[in-house]
Motif scaffolding. Structure first.
Motif, PDB file in Angstrom:
ATOM      1  N   VAL A 228      52.645 -30.424   6.020  1.00  9.87           N
ATOM      2  CA  VAL A 228      52.461 -32.229   5.791  1.00  9.87           C
ATOM      3  C   VAL A 228      51.494 -32.696   6.939  1.00  9.87           C
ATOM      4  O   VAL A 228      50.540 -33.725   6.587  1.00  9.87           O
ATOM      5  CB  VAL A 228      53.756 -32.778   7.171  1.00  9.87           C
ATOM      6  N   VAL A 229      50.519 -32.312   7.909  1.00 10.90           N
ATOM      7  CA  VAL A 229      49.264 -32.758   8.132  1.00 10.90           C
ATOM      8  C   VAL A 229      48.685 -32.289   6.729  1.00 10.90           C
ATOM      9  O   VAL A 229      47.376 -32.907   7.091  1.00 10.90           O
ATOM     10  CB  VAL A 229      48.789 -31.652   9.777  1.00 10.90           C
ATOM     11  N   GLU A 230      48.264 -30.706   6.787  1.00 10.85           N
ATOM     12  CA  GLU A 230      47.527 -29.888   5.483  1.00 10.85           C
ATOM     13  C   GLU A 230      47.664 -31.791   4.695  1.00 10.85           C
ATOM     14  O   GLU A 230      46.345 -32.073   3.926  1.00 10.85           O
ATOM     15  CB  GLU A 230      47.792 -29.422   5.123  1.00 10.85           C
ATOM     16  N   GLU A 231      48.394 -31.709   4.204  1.00 11.98           N
ATOM     17  CA  GLU A 231      48.716 -32.515   2.697  1.00 11.98           C
ATOM     18  C   GLU A 231      48.338 -34.107   3.669  1.00 11.98           C
ATOM     19  O   GLU A 231      46.973 -34.526   2.415  1.00 11.98           O
ATOM     20  CB  GLU A 231      50.359 -32.721   2.649  1.00 11.98           C
ATOM     21  N   TYR A 232      48.544 -34.330   4.692  1.00 10.65           N
ATOM     22  CA  TYR A 232      48.409 -35.579   5.358  1.00 10.65           C
ATOM     23  C   TYR A 232      46.059 -36.073   5.299  1.00 10.65           C
ATOM     24  O   TYR A 232      45.260 -36.598   4.635  1.00 10.65           O
ATOM     25  CB  TYR A 232      48.806 -36.111   6.659  1.00 10.65           C
ATOM     26  N   LEU A 233      45.950 -34.693   5.088  1.00 10.61           N
ATOM     27  CA  LEU A 233      44.211 -34.376   6.158  1.00 10.61           C
ATOM     28  C   LEU A 233      43.404 -34.431   4.902  1.00 10.61           C
ATOM     29  O   LEU A 233      42.086 -34.402   4.582  1.00 10.61           O
ATOM     30  CB  LEU A 233      44.018 -33.233   7.135  1.00 10.61           C
ATOM     31  N   LYS A 234      44.077 -33.296   3.587  1.00 11.23           N
ATOM     32  CA  LYS A 234      43.307 -32.510   2.584  1.00 11.23           C
ATOM     33  C   LYS A 234      42.455 -33.874   1.913  1.00 11.23           C
ATOM     34  O   LYS A 234      41.345 -33.444   1.914  1.00 11.23           O
ATOM     35  CB  LYS A 234      44.152 -32.200   1.985  1.00 11.23           C
ATOM     36  N   PRO A 235      42.564 -35.340   1.752  1.00  9.64           N
ATOM     37  CA  PRO A 235      41.806 -35.859   1.046  1.00  9.64           C
ATOM     38  C   PRO A 235      40.731 -36.015   1.653  1.00  9.64           C
ATOM     39  O   PRO A 235      39.949 -35.746   0.947  1.00  9.64           O
ATOM     40  CB  PRO A 235      42.556 -37.277   0.790  1.00  9.64           C
ATOM     41  N   THR A 236      40.676 -35.700   3.127  1.00 11.61           N
ATOM     42  CA  THR A 236      39.446 -36.036   3.915  1.00 11.61           C
ATOM     43  C   THR A 236      38.400 -34.920   4.349  1.00 11.61           C
ATOM     44  O   THR A 236      37.812 -35.096   4.703  1.00 11.61           O
ATOM     45  CB  THR A 236      39.893 -37.542   4.917  1.00 11.61           C
ATOM     46  N   LEU A 237      39.463 -34.541   4.985  1.00  4.80           N
ATOM     47  CA  LEU A 237      38.733 -33.019   5.755  1.00  4.80           C
ATOM     48  C   LEU A 237      38.926 -31.780   5.276  1.00  4.80           C
ATOM     49  O   LEU A 237      38.439 -30.704   5.808  1.00  4.80           O
ATOM     50  CB  LEU A 237      39.957 -33.006   7.762  1.00  4.80           C
ATOM     51  N   TYR A 238      39.517 -31.638   3.792  1.00  8.46           N
ATOM     52  CA  TYR A 238      38.941 -30.217   3.490  1.00  8.46           C
ATOM     53  C   TYR A 238      38.127 -30.966   2.079  1.00  8.46           C
ATOM     54  O   TYR A 238      38.612 -31.855   1.140  1.00  8.46           O
ATOM     55  CB  TYR A 238      40.466 -30.322   2.325  1.00  8.46           C
ATOM     56  N   GLN A 239      36.661 -29.920   2.137  1.00 12.65           N
ATOM     57  CA  GLN A 239      35.533 -30.018   1.491  1.00 12.65           C
ATOM     58  C   GLN A 239      35.099 -28.928   0.698  1.00 12.65           C
ATOM     59  O   GLN A 239      35.309 -28.296   1.305  1.00 12.65           O
ATOM     60  CB  GLN A 239      34.944 -30.782   1.892  1.00 12.65           C
ATOM     61  N   GLN A 240      35.501 -28.257  -0.797  1.00 12.50           N
ATOM     62  CA  GLN A 240      34.375 -27.534  -1.278  1.00 12.50           C
ATOM     63  C   GLN A 240      35.375 -26.072  -0.347  1.00 12.50           C
ATOM     64  O   GLN A 240      35.135 -25.428  -0.654  1.00 12.50           O
ATOM     65  CB  GLN A 240      32.977 -27.317  -0.965  1.00 12.50           C
ATOM     66  N   GLY A 241      36.696 -26.277  -0.512  1.00 18.40           N
ATOM     67  CA  GLY A 241      36.547 -24.333  -0.036  1.00 18.40           C
ATOM     68  C   GLY A 241      37.362 -24.427   1.975  1.00 18.40           C
ATOM     69  O   GLY A 241      37.710 -23.296   2.458  1.00 18.40           O
ATOM     70  N   THR A 242      36.377 -25.974   2.592  1.00 19.24           N
ATOM     71  CA  THR A 242      36.934 -25.944   3.951  1.00 19.24           C
ATOM     72  C   THR A 242      37.213 -27.075   4.515  1.00 19.24           C
ATOM     73  O   THR A 242      37.207 -27.820   4.010  1.00 19.24           O
ATOM     74  CB  THR A 242      35.175 -25.246   4.348  1.00 19.24           C
ATOM     75  N   TRP A 243      38.290 -26.435   5.917  1.00 18.48           N
ATOM     76  CA  TRP A 243      38.533 -28.033   6.146  1.00 18.48           C
ATOM     77  C   TRP A 243      37.387 -28.119   7.198  1.00 18.48           C
ATOM     78  O   TRP A 243      36.621 -27.163   8.147  1.00 18.48           O
ATOM     79  CB  TRP A 243      40.247 -27.687   7.142  1.00 18.48           C
ATOM     80  N   ILE A 244      37.406 -29.174   7.085  1.00 17.25           N
ATOM     81  CA  ILE A 244      36.081 -29.575   8.580  1.00 17.25           C
ATOM     82  C   ILE A 244      37.021 -30.520   9.750  1.00 17.25           C
ATOM     83  O   ILE A 244      38.184 -31.329   9.299  1.00 17.25           O
ATOM     84  CB  ILE A 244      35.554 -31.122   8.274  1.00 17.25           C
ATOM     85  N   ALA A 245      37.271 -30.616  10.973  1.00 16.39           N
ATOM     86  CA  ALA A 245      37.630 -31.097  11.929  1.00 16.39           C
ATOM     87  C   ALA A 245      36.984 -32.258  12.710  1.00 16.39           C
ATOM     88  O   ALA A 245      35.538 -31.988  12.627  1.00 16.39           O
ATOM     89  CB  ALA A 245      37.710 -29.902  13.228  1.00 16.39           C
ATOM     90  N   ASP A 246      37.298 -33.132  12.579  1.00 12.22           N
ATOM     91  CA  ASP A 246      36.739 -34.573  12.881  1.00 12.22           C
ATOM     92  C   ASP A 246      36.386 -34.941  14.615  1.00 12.22           C
ATOM     93  O   ASP A 246      36.647 -35.657  15.042  1.00 12.22           O
ATOM     94  CB  ASP A 246      37.457 -35.906  12.557  1.00 12.22           C
ATOM     95  N   TYR A 247      35.710 -33.934  14.480  1.00 20.59           N
ATOM     96  CA  TYR A 247      35.351 -33.477  16.506  1.00 20.59           C
ATOM     97  C   TYR A 247      34.369 -35.096  16.543  1.00 20.59           C
ATOM     98  O   TYR A 247      33.192 -35.741  16.297  1.00 20.59           O
ATOM     99  CB  TYR A 247      34.281 -32.146  16.536  1.00 20.59           C
ATOM    100  N   ARG A 248      34.787 -35.575  17.710  1.00 24.25           N
ATOM    101  CA  ARG A 248      32.588 -36.629  18.730  1.00 24.25           C
ATOM    102  C   ARG A 248      33.289 -35.980  19.983  1.00 24.25           C
ATOM    103  O   ARG A 248      34.001 -34.944  20.941  1.00 24.25           O
ATOM    104  CB  ARG A 248      33.887 -37.867  18.582  1.00 24.25           C
ATOM    105  N   ARG A 249      31.866 -35.550  20.201  1.00 18.53           N
ATOM    106  CA  ARG A 249      31.413 -34.905  21.822  1.00 18.53           C
ATOM    107  C   ARG A 249      30.528 -36.155  22.944  1.00 18.53           C
ATOM    108  O   ARG A 249      30.099 -36.830  22.310  1.00 18.53           O
ATOM    109  CB  ARG A 249      30.751 -33.704  21.651  1.00 18.53           C
ATOM    110  N   ILE A 250      30.937 -35.977  23.633  1.00 13.84           N
ATOM    111  CA  ILE A 250      30.676 -36.846  24.787  1.00 13.84           C
ATOM    112  C   ILE A 250      29.628 -36.053  25.389  1.00 13.84           C
ATOM    113  O   ILE A 250      30.360 -34.514  25.709  1.00 13.84           O
ATOM    114  CB  ILE A 250      31.256 -37.391  25.893  1.00 13.84           C
TER     115      ILE A 250
END
Length: 257
Positions: A228-250
């Motif tokens: 379910v998580v993958e389906e929810y995130l695929k449109p925004t965080l899956y790009q050209q065969g690679t998953w991207i984690a939406d990191y923000r660092r301090i």
């Protein structure tokens, strides 16, 4: 230091192989650290020791600590010339005051931030510095939201399961100042992070870093939630065969007054 604090059963080979970004992205943090020959430095949450070894190459006297015994065992195997000990980032002591306390990708696991800061302050000489990077406000927000929705769909409240602490600069700098630090540098930045293993990347990440959300679920339920998580995130965080984690660092540099 990790989310599985009761068993400390990090898979070190998975960590070193599939999640090497944890320490590779920390390499430019060493420029901010700028270790000097002869300085005494503690690396909190050293993992399997890669950054600890790079600090040692500067000629500094460095020691690494981690809460996970599996990490420390592997670090000792990797770098037998460096001292590694088991210790908790939220509550630790040192034999004698240090010049520097360094930490990469660890303090977002320590919800008792005041306790960790007190330990860090106590460990430093007056004028000693604290240099750290960890997850900041908004870190993995999309992933966390997807996990919460997937769990709500099976009537589980995810809020109590969340193992992370992602403060704003203002929040964290204030905590440091209250305990006798002078914050001289701080930044919060987005760092989208590609995950290894192609289509399996997000599932691997969740099992490694977000396992607290899956605690108590059957194997079948875990697979369902991840799907379910993958389906929810695929449109925004899956790009050209690679998953991207939406990191923000301090990133923070503070001096003990």
């Amino acid at each position: 230091m990790n989310n599985i604090s009761t068993s400390n059963n990090w898979d070190t080979s998975l960590y070193e192989d599939k999640h090497a970004f944890v320490w590779r992205y920390g390499e430019d943090l060493l420029q901010l650290l700028n270790p000097q020959p002869g300085e005494s430095i503690l690396d909190i949450g050293c993992g399997t020791g890669q950054l600890t070894e790079k600090i040692a190459q500067s000629g500094a006297e460095v020691m690494g600590v981690d809460q996970a015994s599996t990490m420390i065992e592997k670090a000792r195997q990797n770098y037998p010339h460096i001292r590694f000990d088991i210790a908790d980032a939220g509550n630790f002591q040192v034999d004698k005051p240090l010049d520097v306390v360094f930490s990469n990708a660890v303090l977002h696991w320590v919800k008792e931030a005041d306790s960790a800061i007190a330990s860090i302050h106590q460990s430093l000489k007056p004028g000693g510095r604290f240099v750290a990077e960890f997850g900041g406000k908004g870190n993995v927000k999309a992933i966390a939201t997807a996990l919460e929705r997937a769990l709500e769909a099976i009537n589980i409240s995810a809020q109590a399961l969340n193992p992370w602490y992602f403060p704003s600069i203002g929040e964290y700098a204030t905590l440091l100042e209250h305990q006798g630090f002078d914050v001289i540098y701080s930044t919060l930045f987005a760092r989208p992070t590609p995950l290894a293993e192609g289509e399996a990347g997000m599932a691997n990440w969740i099992q490694m870093f977000a396992s607290a959300f899956l605690a108590g679920l059957s194997g079948e339920q875990q697979i369902q939630v991840i799907r379910v998580v993958e389906e929810y995130l695929k449109p925004t965080l899956y790009q050209q065969g690679t998953w991207i984690a939406d990191y923000r660092r301090i990133r923070i540099v503070a001096i003990k007054l």
